[in-house]
Design a protein around this motif. Structure first.
Motif, short mmCIF file in Angstrom:
data_model
loop_
_atom_site.label_atom_id
_atom_site.label_comp_id
_atom_site.label_asym_id
_atom_site.label_seq_id
_atom_site.Cartn_x
_atom_site.Cartn_y
_atom_site.Cartn_z
N TYR A 271 -26.15 1.63 -14.82
CA TYR A 271 -24.82 2.25 -14.84
C TYR A 271 -23.77 1.16 -15.02
CZ TYR A 271 -27.13 6.41 -13.04
OH TYR A 271 -27.95 7.49 -12.89
N ALA B 299 -13.37 6.59 -9.27
CA ALA B 299 -14.31 7.14 -10.26
C ALA B 299 -13.54 7.81 -11.39
CB ALA B 299 -15.23 8.13 -9.57
N GLN B 300 -12.48 8.52 -11.05
CA GLN B 300 -11.72 9.20 -12.11
C GLN B 300 -11.15 8.19 -13.10
OE1 GLN B 300 -8.91 12.18 -10.84
NE2 GLN B 300 -8.19 12.54 -12.94
N LEU C 218 -13.89 6.90 -15.31
CA LEU C 218 -14.34 7.89 -16.28
C LEU C 218 -13.31 8.09 -17.39
CD1 LEU C 218 -15.96 10.40 -13.80
CD2 LEU C 218 -17.15 9.12 -15.57
N LYS D 136 -19.84 4.72 -17.67
CA LYS D 136 -20.94 5.52 -17.11
C LYS D 136 -20.98 5.25 -15.60
CE LYS D 136 -25.82 6.15 -17.89
NZ LYS D 136 -26.99 5.53 -18.43
N VAL D 137 -20.71 6.27 -14.83
CA VAL D 137 -20.49 6.06 -13.39
C VAL D 137 -21.50 6.86 -12.56
CG1 VAL D 137 -18.83 6.38 -11.49
CG2 VAL D 137 -18.01 5.69 -13.76
N LEU E 88 -14.65 15.85 -11.79
CA LEU E 88 -15.49 14.74 -12.27
C LEU E 88 -16.89 15.24 -12.64
CD1 LEU E 88 -14.65 11.83 -9.77
CD2 LEU E 88 -13.53 12.45 -11.90
N GLU F 233 -17.73 15.86 -16.18
CA GLU F 233 -17.77 14.74 -17.14
C GLU F 233 -19.22 14.37 -17.44
OE1 GLU F 233 -15.16 13.20 -18.50
OE2 GLU F 233 -13.71 14.42 -17.41
N THR G 124 -20.54 11.61 -18.42
CA THR G 124 -21.00 10.27 -18.03
C THR G 124 -20.92 10.03 -16.52
OG1 THR G 124 -18.80 9.39 -18.40
CG2 THR G 124 -20.35 9.22 -20.25
N PHE G 125 -20.81 11.13 -15.79
CA PHE G 125 -20.69 11.00 -14.32
C PHE G 125 -21.90 11.63 -13.63
CE2 PHE G 125 -19.18 12.74 -10.19
CZ PHE G 125 -18.88 11.53 -9.58
N TYR H 14 -23.40 12.42 -9.68
CA TYR H 14 -23.11 12.39 -8.25
C TYR H 14 -24.42 12.60 -7.49
CZ TYR H 14 -21.45 13.89 -3.65
OH TYR H 14 -21.25 14.01 -2.29
#
Ligand SMILES: Cc1cc2nc3c(=O)[nH]c(=O)nc-3n(C[C@H](O)[C@H](O)[C@H](O)COP(=O)(O)OP(=O)(O)OC[C@H]3O[C@@H](n4cnc5c(N)ncnc54)[C@H](O)[C@@H]3O)c2cc1C
Lengths: 142, 544
Positions: free
Chosen positions: B5, B20-21, B24, B29-30, B246, B249, B251-252, B254
């Motif tokens: 990541y 994180a926002q 992004l 890539k988070v 988020l 998205e 590329t997110f 959690y």
């Protein structure tokens, strides 16, 4: 021991209202599941309060000073919480008094409270002496 | 091994989601690793969509929301005077004892942590203050950057209020309405505001992260006086609002139920080790940069464990806090507005001895904690207490007083080994604040309040930690000093480890720090983005 009876007596004392079985059950369930255990001395006082509701106010007044965190207070607090969150009694908590009524309620309240407090001091001292005298016999017999 | 990541963000509280926002928005890539065990569904799904009075008059199950499903706040917590989380918000602090264990030798501390999705940010009172320039200097934040970041966060979360000492932002959403009781105090102040200012006092509308007008799917404030109950229908901002966005998205990612306990800072990136809170399975994740937003105490646990700094003392700062009850005599025999909010309505600032520094009293008039709780504070018989409360309830004004705080050598934390904990360690918090400062501040703040007709009824001096504002464990430092942060939020002596919460703050003003925490998280994430862009262009040119 007498949760049904105590629920009714306490609610009558606190708000002068009669409660339904639903509130009695809620009270009994919470007592059964939480830590509301009374010490021997507290049991003696509590029995007096429940069996002679007229003594409730006097003991309550003095316990507020001598046993503010005791489990008798906690039981009263529990019933008050139940009453406050019961829709049929919401008026008692949401209603607003005008200035005159406030003064009257406040004045009468103080007088009654002082009277009960003095009675409470006498009752509690008496109970304490009896408790002290009885304790050796109780431990011997147990 | 998991994919690489760009950045792993630890924690889903206000700092984590804002960082994180920003990442992004820069197309990174988070991965967000979060304990996030506790989430509330019961209350969010069952809370009635109606006003406080309607609920009180008609809902037979209202004790669920006010006192807990099994009347827990009576049965278990009845003497707890430090923590007034309503039952629907109690999930915020559940389960912490096991994973985030602490030593409290004298049982006189109240440091709060969260293992919930959204962290303590679920329960915050939405007091969204900006620090002034002097305060920013003391905290160790660059003024211009901080002001830009404040603006950015305000756009994202929505802040209502009026410009002043409490908040310096343009534009702001209109302030919430004042109820009748607060309006009286406000009018009294306003009649002689110059006089009071000369004496070092100023009264302002509390700036709030609350929508006073509807915006982007978020409801506006309904003045139902139930704002403290829950999150679901709240107009007040909480991190779940951002997290929900988020999650859309691509590329997110959690991952809840992951307790991060260690990192390894390597030349080409970071290895992050986490334990699954259900299976206790250990997993390793890889990233280019690690951004720790696990709250001040949570981040300290991770860093001290990773750098083998157990038993090493780290400073801790926490605002001294007291709350009190005042009686607004103007409200005697009158009814307060039926529609009102339970957020803080007014903020009374008092100039502290240090120039640019203030003591702060936030004023509330909420009813949703019920009279029962108040009666319990009185030493009289319940019947008499009830009569007093019934007379006084419309007059009650509740105030929360915070004082600014510095770092003191006697206030520190350290991590000690503990075999019984799933994390292998326990946090030893040594903290003491002197109530004399609070007492002095209360005496002085009572002068204007008495003048405006508010009589002090009682004050409760809380245990250390009860303000829930923490900072200072890894202070900002311009020198490359171990256990300190650079201005960019990088942990000195590491290459890729960054901290986005309040761990770097060298000072805590009396104002709630969360807006600044979010702004700082944004600043640090923006710095990381620049960093990445440089890194990627180097990689590109190497590939060519
Ligand atoms: C009742 C209450 C009222 C408040 N009112 C205000 C207010 O009005 N104004 C104000 O400014 N502030 C207020 N605060 C303080 C505010 O809530 C905090 O400042 C804020 O939440 C801090 O944000 P954070 O992101 O740093 O940490 P947190 O919100 O605590 O979030 C930390 C996150 O990290 C996660 N985490 C922790 N350790 C780990 C680990 N090892 N691995 C993985 N994840 C981890 C947790 O699950 C959580 O999601 C209040 C707090 C409380 C409790």
């Amino acid at each position: 021991m007498f949760t049904q009876q105590e629920a009714k007596v306490i609610s009558r004392y606190l708000l002068k209202v009669d409660i339904d079985q639903k509130q009695v059950d809620l009270y009994a369930q919470t007592i059964a599941s939480g830590d509301f255990q009374l010490s021997i001395f507290e049991q003696r006082i509590f029995r007096h309060q429940i069996q002679r509701p007229i003594h409730c106010a006097a003991y309550d007044a003095i316990l507020g000073w001598t046993h503010p965190n005791g489990n008798i207070r906690k039981r009263f607090f529990l019933m008050f919480s139940i009453l406050e969150t019961t829709p049929q009694f919401s008026d008692h908590f949401l209603g607003v008094h005008n200035k005159l009524a406030c003064i009257r309620i406040g004045f009468v309240g103080i007088i009654k409270y002082l009277f009960h407090l003095s009675l409470g001091i006498l009752f509690l001292t008496f109970q304490f002496i009896i408790h002290r005298l009885c304790t050796p016999f109780m431990t011997a017999s147990s | 091994m998991h994919p690489l990541y760009d950045c792993i963000v630890v924690g889903s509280g206000p700092s984590g989601v804002q960082a994180a926002q920003t990442l992004l928005e820069g197309k990174m890539k988070v991965l967000m690793l979060d304990v996030g065990i506790k989430q509330d569904r019961f209350y969010q799904d069952n809370l009635p969509n109606s006003s406080f009075t309607q609920v009180r008059e008609s809902d037979p199950n209202q004790h669920h929301y006010f006192l807990g499903k099994n009347l827990d706040s009576v049965a278990k917590d009845w003497q707890n005077k430090q923590d007034r989380l309503t039952p629907p918000l109690a999930f915020t602090k559940e389960l912490v004892g096991l994973w985030q264990s602490k030593i409290d030798k004298n049982n006189n501390q109240f440091f709060m942590e969260s293992m919930a999705k959204g962290g303590l940010g679920n329960a915050w009172g939405r007091g969204a203050f900006t620090f002034n320039e002097k305060e920013l200097d003391k905290v160790g934040l660059a003024r211009e950057e901080a002001n830009r970041s404040y603006q950015k966060i305000a756009q994202r979360i929505g802040i209502s209020g009026t410009r002043g000492q409490a908040v310096k932002l343009d534009p702001l959403l209109p302030p919430l309405f004042l109820d009748k009781s607060m309006q009286y105090l406000w009018n009294k102040y306003d009649q002689k505001n110059n006089y009071w200012r000369r004496r070092g006092f100023s009264l302002e509308r509390t700036p709030l992260a609350v929508q006073s007008i509807p915006k982007k799917g978020r409801q506006d404030e309904q003045y139902w006086d139930i704002d403290f109950w829950s999150l679901g229908k709240s107009a007040g901002y909480h991190p779940g609002h951002t997290l929900d966005q988020l999650l859309l998205e691509p590329t997110f990612t959690y991952l809840p139920q992951h307790y991060v306990f260690k990192f390894k800072d390597q030349t080409d990136g970071v290895l992050v080790m986490a334990k699954h809170t259900g299976t206790l399975e250990e997993k390793t994740f890889r990233c280019r940069r690690l951004l720790l937003c696990a709250s001040v105490l949570g981040t300290a646990r991770i860093i001290m464990n990773s750098l083998h700094a157990q038993a090493h003392k780290r400073p801790l700062i926490c605002n001294p806090f007291a709350y009190g009850i005042w009686l607004n005599t103007k409200m005697f025999g009158q009814q307060n507005s039926i529609a009102k909010s339970s957020f803080s309505q007014l903020s009374l600032f008092e100039q502290a001895t240090d120039p640019g520094s203030f003591n702060l009293l936030n004023l509330y008039t909420y009813r949703s904690l019920l009279l029962t709780k108040l009666m319990n504070e009185l030493p009289f018989s319940y019947r008499f207490s009830y009569q007093i409360c019934a007379i006084l309830k419309e007059m009650l004004v509740i105030g929360g007083l915070h004082l600014p705080e510095e770092s003191h050598p006697t206030n520190y934390i350290r991590l000690l080994p503990d075999r019984s904990s799933p994390t292998g360690h326990i946090l030893d918090i040594n903290y003491h604040h002197d109530d004399r400062r609070l007492k002095k501040a209360i005496r002085s703040i009572n002068k204007p309040l008495l003048n405006w007709g508010a009589i002090p009824l009682m004050t409760q001096y809380t245990a250390s930690g009860a303000s829930k504002h923490y900072a200072g464990t890894f202070p900002f430092s311009t020198r490359e000093q171990k256990f300190c942060l650079s201005r960019e939020g990088r942990l000195h002596h590491t290459r890729h480890i960054y901290v986005g919460d309040a761990s770097g703050f060298r000072h805590l003003p009396a104002k709630g720090p969360t807006l600044t925490i979010m702004a700082n998280a944004h600043t640090i994430a923006s710095g990381l983005l620049k960093n990445f862009k440089a890194l990627l262009s180097v990689e590109d040119s190497l590939n060519k």
